[in-house]
Write a protein that holds these residues in place. Structure first.
Motif, PDB file in Angstrom:
ATOM      1  N   PHE A  23       6.985  -9.818  -4.205  1.00  0.00           N
ATOM      2  CA  PHE A  23       5.959 -10.447  -3.363  1.00  0.00           C
ATOM      3  C   PHE A  23       4.549 -10.339  -3.933  1.00  0.00           C
ATOM      4  O   PHE A  23       3.837 -11.334  -4.073  1.00  0.00           O
ATOM      5  CB  PHE A  23       6.002  -9.831  -1.956  1.00  0.00           C
ATOM      6  CG  PHE A  23       5.162 -10.564  -0.947  1.00  0.00           C
ATOM      7  CD1 PHE A  23       5.668 -11.640  -0.254  1.00  0.00           C
ATOM      8  CD2 PHE A  23       3.851 -10.166  -0.696  1.00  0.00           C
ATOM      9  CE1 PHE A  23       4.904 -12.319   0.675  1.00  0.00           C
ATOM     10  CE2 PHE A  23       3.079 -10.844   0.233  1.00  0.00           C
ATOM     11  CZ  PHE A  23       3.600 -11.917   0.913  1.00  0.00           C
ATOM     12  N   GLY A  24       4.157  -9.111  -4.278  1.00  0.00           N
ATOM     13  CA  GLY A  24       2.799  -8.899  -4.772  1.00  0.00           C
ATOM     14  C   GLY A  24       2.536  -9.646  -6.078  1.00  0.00           C
ATOM     15  O   GLY A  24       1.471 -10.226  -6.271  1.00  0.00           O
ATOM     16  N   ALA A  76       1.314  -7.299   3.657  1.00  0.00           N
ATOM     17  CA  ALA A  76       1.055  -8.561   2.965  1.00  0.00           C
ATOM     18  C   ALA A  76      -0.397  -8.647   2.500  1.00  0.00           C
ATOM     19  O   ALA A  76      -0.673  -9.102   1.393  1.00  0.00           O
ATOM     20  CB  ALA A  76       1.387  -9.739   3.878  1.00  0.00           C
ATOM     21  N   MET A 119       2.110 -13.301  -5.416  1.00  0.00           N
ATOM     22  CA  MET A 119       0.788 -13.590  -4.867  1.00  0.00           C
ATOM     23  C   MET A 119      -0.247 -13.630  -5.978  1.00  0.00           C
ATOM     24  O   MET A 119      -1.235 -14.343  -5.892  1.00  0.00           O
ATOM     25  CB  MET A 119       0.384 -12.542  -3.824  1.00  0.00           C
ATOM     26  CG  MET A 119       1.123 -12.619  -2.509  1.00  0.00           C
ATOM     27  SD  MET A 119       1.181 -14.266  -1.784  1.00  0.00           S
ATOM     28  CE  MET A 119      -0.569 -14.588  -1.547  1.00  0.00           C
ATOM     29  N   PHE A 124       9.658  -6.721   4.392  1.00  0.00           N
ATOM     30  CA  PHE A 124       9.727  -8.024   5.055  1.00  0.00           C
ATOM     31  C   PHE A 124      11.173  -8.373   5.368  1.00  0.00           C
ATOM     32  O   PHE A 124      11.988  -8.512   4.458  1.00  0.00           O
ATOM     33  CB  PHE A 124       9.104  -9.112   4.178  1.00  0.00           C
ATOM     34  CG  PHE A 124       7.685  -8.814   3.785  1.00  0.00           C
ATOM     35  CD1 PHE A 124       6.755  -8.399   4.730  1.00  0.00           C
ATOM     36  CD2 PHE A 124       7.273  -8.936   2.479  1.00  0.00           C
ATOM     37  CE1 PHE A 124       5.449  -8.122   4.377  1.00  0.00           C
ATOM     38  CE2 PHE A 124       5.956  -8.661   2.110  1.00  0.00           C
ATOM     39  CZ  PHE A 124       5.053  -8.248   3.070  1.00  0.00           C
ATOM     40  N   VAL A 168      -2.385  -6.158   1.733  1.00  0.00           N
ATOM     41  CA  VAL A 168      -2.592  -5.260   0.600  1.00  0.00           C
ATOM     42  C   VAL A 168      -1.976  -5.862  -0.670  1.00  0.00           C
ATOM     43  O   VAL A 168      -2.500  -5.713  -1.759  1.00  0.00           O
ATOM     44  CB  VAL A 168      -1.987  -3.871   0.903  1.00  0.00           C
ATOM     45  CG1 VAL A 168      -2.029  -2.999  -0.345  1.00  0.00           C
ATOM     46  CG2 VAL A 168      -2.743  -3.194   2.029  1.00  0.00           C
ATOM     47  N   LEU A 169      -0.870  -6.584  -0.495  1.00  0.00           N
ATOM     48  CA  LEU A 169      -0.184  -7.151  -1.665  1.00  0.00           C
ATOM     49  C   LEU A 169      -0.802  -8.471  -2.126  1.00  0.00           C
ATOM     50  O   LEU A 169      -0.218  -9.172  -2.950  1.00  0.00           O
ATOM     51  CB  LEU A 169       1.299  -7.344  -1.356  1.00  0.00           C
ATOM     52  CG  LEU A 169       2.116  -6.053  -1.286  1.00  0.00           C
ATOM     53  CD1 LEU A 169       3.499  -6.328  -0.738  1.00  0.00           C
ATOM     54  CD2 LEU A 169       2.213  -5.418  -2.663  1.00  0.00           C
ATOM     55  N   GLY A 170      -1.942  -8.835  -1.561  1.00  0.00           N
ATOM     56  CA  GLY A 170      -2.649  -9.970  -2.130  1.00  0.00           C
ATOM     57  C   GLY A 170      -2.792 -11.199  -1.248  1.00  0.00           C
ATOM     58  O   GLY A 170      -3.201 -12.246  -1.723  1.00  0.00           O
ATOM     59  N   PRO A 208      -8.598  -6.191   1.472  1.00  0.00           N
ATOM     60  CA  PRO A 208      -7.535  -5.423   0.814  1.00  0.00           C
ATOM     61  C   PRO A 208      -7.033  -6.080  -0.460  1.00  0.00           C
ATOM     62  O   PRO A 208      -6.804  -5.404  -1.468  1.00  0.00           O
ATOM     63  CB  PRO A 208      -6.424  -5.389   1.863  1.00  0.00           C
ATOM     64  CG  PRO A 208      -7.083  -5.619   3.164  1.00  0.00           C
ATOM     65  CD  PRO A 208      -8.315  -6.413   2.899  1.00  0.00           C
ATOM     66  N   LYS A 209      -6.880  -7.406  -0.445  1.00  0.00           N
ATOM     67  CA  LYS A 209      -6.265  -8.091  -1.596  1.00  0.00           C
ATOM     68  C   LYS A 209      -7.094  -7.965  -2.861  1.00  0.00           C
ATOM     69  O   LYS A 209      -6.581  -8.086  -3.962  1.00  0.00           O
ATOM     70  CB  LYS A 209      -6.008  -9.567  -1.270  1.00  0.00           C
ATOM     71  CG  LYS A 209      -7.273 -10.343  -0.905  1.00  0.00           C
ATOM     72  CD  LYS A 209      -6.981 -11.811  -0.703  1.00  0.00           C
ATOM     73  CE  LYS A 209      -6.960 -12.548  -2.019  1.00  0.00           C
ATOM     74  NZ  LYS A 209      -7.040 -14.006  -1.864  1.00  0.00           N
TER      75      LYS A 209
END
Lengths: 286, 337
Positions: free
Chosen positions: B98-99, A188, B102, B87, A190-192, B72-73
């Protein structure tokens, strides 16, 4: 050995195996029946007695099916102060639930995810709060509460109840979070997501069944607690405190009615969250 | 341009020096494999690139951005984990989306990307399922699709195939290769499996105890191992290292070891000049060739020979290293060019 003899032997063995299987089955059924009745029978007696008239409660022999005489219940519910006490109990239990989940969840998360000095000692200390018996704590607590003006408030009482419930909340939630792979959170991030978003979007939903269970546990601890409630509240008595003080001289059937009112919310609550506990996604993580 | 530049990155956990000053330049759109045994620091390096771990010293650049201290984000990378990390409380569709969600991508874009990468990974029929209803291979596909769907600058993969069974791994490997070649995303891939590394990589970085021993094309790594370690890690069986007292012919100055691959010997069943008479200890028939382990005065030889050569354990065989295949190494294990 002839074919016939062999067949006979085989048949004998099969019969014996069948017998063993039957015996196990009986043991299983009777064991289950015993354990179920261990829980259900007292509740059954309580319900029967609470829903019967005074004569029946004090008479002999007992009827197997209650006569559903609502008179005792009606009397109890109309008894002065019962409804207020019931309301107070609910409020105190909800406060306790909110405080112990609100504080216990972050603590549990920290125990599960972070390495810090004194972690194991901390874990032990949490449990240690349960080492002091309530009667020992009640008097000093009452004094302190009077000094800071928390005496006879439901909030004050909830703080004490939360102190009782918190150790469990912390330990249950920490093992809950440990069961959720850290890679899910990392994915999560890493995905933002930032830490908080990842917690809300990924960890929370997965931990929800367990969090609910631990919330219910806190609720029930507060709902059932007598001693602190009796010492720390006077005008804002909870149901348990009220029952202890007002019903000690009441007739048996009224006591039964009080007992029933006391256990019903806990049982109902458990039944409601039971669905949560087992059915969310089959398995909580993975 | 999304090249990755890693400069002098060091990392210790307590007294354990996991990374001892690692530098690496990964070119735009290249597929780099970090290869090494467990504990060599390859996963730690990958996690540092992702921002899941922070380096003690050194800098990381992705494109022309220094990302060393970004969370990381903010790095615009995507990662595929060994245990997939799909997930469990979301459908496959929501996982892949998901990404993008976000990043607050418009709904049409989310839908388009999910469908595109789901069909690329052949999971478009599973979009409404939950992770619990998928097999390991399908979960892996979801994880890859989820990573690609954000169209990252850099794709990071941490042993993504190691939880699959052998046959599925082979199939996924081939599929990954074509998908990633088509996506042209700069990729860093961690594995301990040299065959996986050889087959997937544009370039391999062989890691050993917190350092990169060699960073080169797969063929170069195999034919010209930069260090003794690389030679003995790559190849099955690995390179032979033969001590000086057995040397025949010229030995370059400073060389202490001769490195020679098992298949790079001239083999004879009769005695010849400048051949080593080795004693065969064991023989294994492997179908395409025979694998021998043999010995001469305490020096162990591993040799691959053609099926036609008739030899049994206990026999003597005559070997000569092929001249153009000889690689010489110094005392400290470095190749002499």
């Amino acid at each position: 050995m002839s074919q016939f003899e062999q067949d006979a032997l085989l048949e004998k063995e099969m019969l014996a195996a069948n017998k063993r299987k039957k015996a196990w089955r009986w043991l299983f059924i009777s064991g289950t029946a015993f354990m179920v009745s261990w829980i259900v029978f007292p509740i059954y007696l309580l319900v029967v007695s609470a829903l019967s008239s005074a004569e029946v409660v004090n008479g002999w022999p007992k009827a197997f099916v209650p006569e559903f005489d609502m008179e005792t219940m009606a009397f109890f519910m109309n008894y002065y102060g019962v409804l207020d006490a019931l309301k107070n109990s609910l409020i105190a239990a909800v406060f306790t639930m909110v405080i112990s989940i609100g504080l216990g969840t972050p603590a549990g998360y920290a125990l599960a995810r972070f390495e810090f000095r004194g972690k194991n000692t901390f874990r032990l200390l949490i449990l240690l709060t349960r080492a002091f018996p309530m009667p020992l704590l009640a008097l000093p607590l009452a004094v302190i509460f009077i000094n800071i003006g928390l005496d006879d408030t439901l909030f004050g009482l909830s703080l004490v109840h939360a102190a009782l419930a918190l150790p469990f909340a912390v330990l249950i939630t920490s093992s809950l979070f440990m069961g959720i792979p850290v890679e899910l959170e990392e994915a999560a991030w890493v995905l933002g997501c930032n830490r908080w978003q990842a917690f809300v979007k990924v960890v929370m939903p997965l931990a929800l069944p367990g969090l609910t269970a631990s919330a219910v546990f806190a609720f029930v601890i507060s709902w059932n607690e007598v001693f602190a409630a009796a010492v720390l509240t006077i005008n804002n008595q909870t149901l348990t405190a009220f029952l202890v003080q007002s019903l000690s001289s009441s007739p048996a059937e009224v006591k039964f009615a009080g007992g029933l009112i006391l256990i019903v919310p806990a049982i109902l609550f458990l039944f409601v969250v039971r669905k949560y506990l087992f059915s969310m996604w089959g398995i909580a993580n993975r | 341009m999304t090249a990755i530049a890693i400069e002098n990155v060091k990392k210790s956990f307590g007294d354990a020096h996991i990374l001892k000053s690692v530098s690496l330049e990964i070119k735009h759109q290249e597929f780099t494999v970090l290869l090494g045994p467990s504990g060599c620091g390859k996963s730690t390096l990958l996690r540092i690139i992702a921002g899941l771990e922070s380096q003690d010293t050194g800098t990381i650049k992705i494109g022309d951005r220094v990302v060393s201290h970004l969370p990381p984000k903010a790095r615009n990378v995507a990662m595929v984990f060994q245990n997939y990390a799909v997930f469990p409380h979301m459908t496959v569709f929501e996982n892949i989306a998901f990404g993008l969600r976000m990043k607050k991508a418009p709904e049409a874009k989310v839908k388009a990307n999910v469908e595109k990468f789901a069909s690329l990974m052949h999971i478009d029929h599973l979009l409404e399922r939950y992770s619990g209803q998928l097999s390991g291979g399908q979960r892996q596909r979801v994880a890859v699709a989820r990573a690609l769907a954000v169209e990252p600058d850099v794709l990071l993969m941490d042993e993504p195939l190691s939880n699959l069974d052998a046959l599925l791994r082979l199939q996924m490997r081939a599929e990954l290769k074509s998908v990633l070649a088509a996506s042209k995303t700069t990729t860093v891939y961690v594995t301990h499996d040299q065959v996986e590394a050889m087959s997937l990589a544009d370039r391999i970085a062989v890691m050993n105890a917190g350092r990169i021993d060699q960073y080169d094309l797969p063929d170069e790594i195999y034919t010209n191992p930069a260090t003794e370690y690389v030679g003995s890690f790559i190849g099955n069986p690995p390179m032979n290292f033969i001590s000086p007292e057995f040397q025949i012919g010229d030995v370059p100055a400073g060389a202490t070891q001769l490195g020679i691959r098992p298949e790079d010997f001239n083999v004879s069943t009769i005695a010849q000049d400048n051949y080593w008479p080795i004693k065969v200890l064991t023989k294994e028939r492997l179908g395409s060739h025979q694998q021998l382990s043999a010995e001469l005065n305490g020096q162990l030889f591993r040799v691959n020979i053609a099926n036609e050569i008739d030899v049994e354990s206990g026999n003597t065989l005559y070997l000569q290293p092929k001249d153009d295949k000889k690689r010489w190494y110094t005392e400290s294990g470095k190749i002499i060019l």
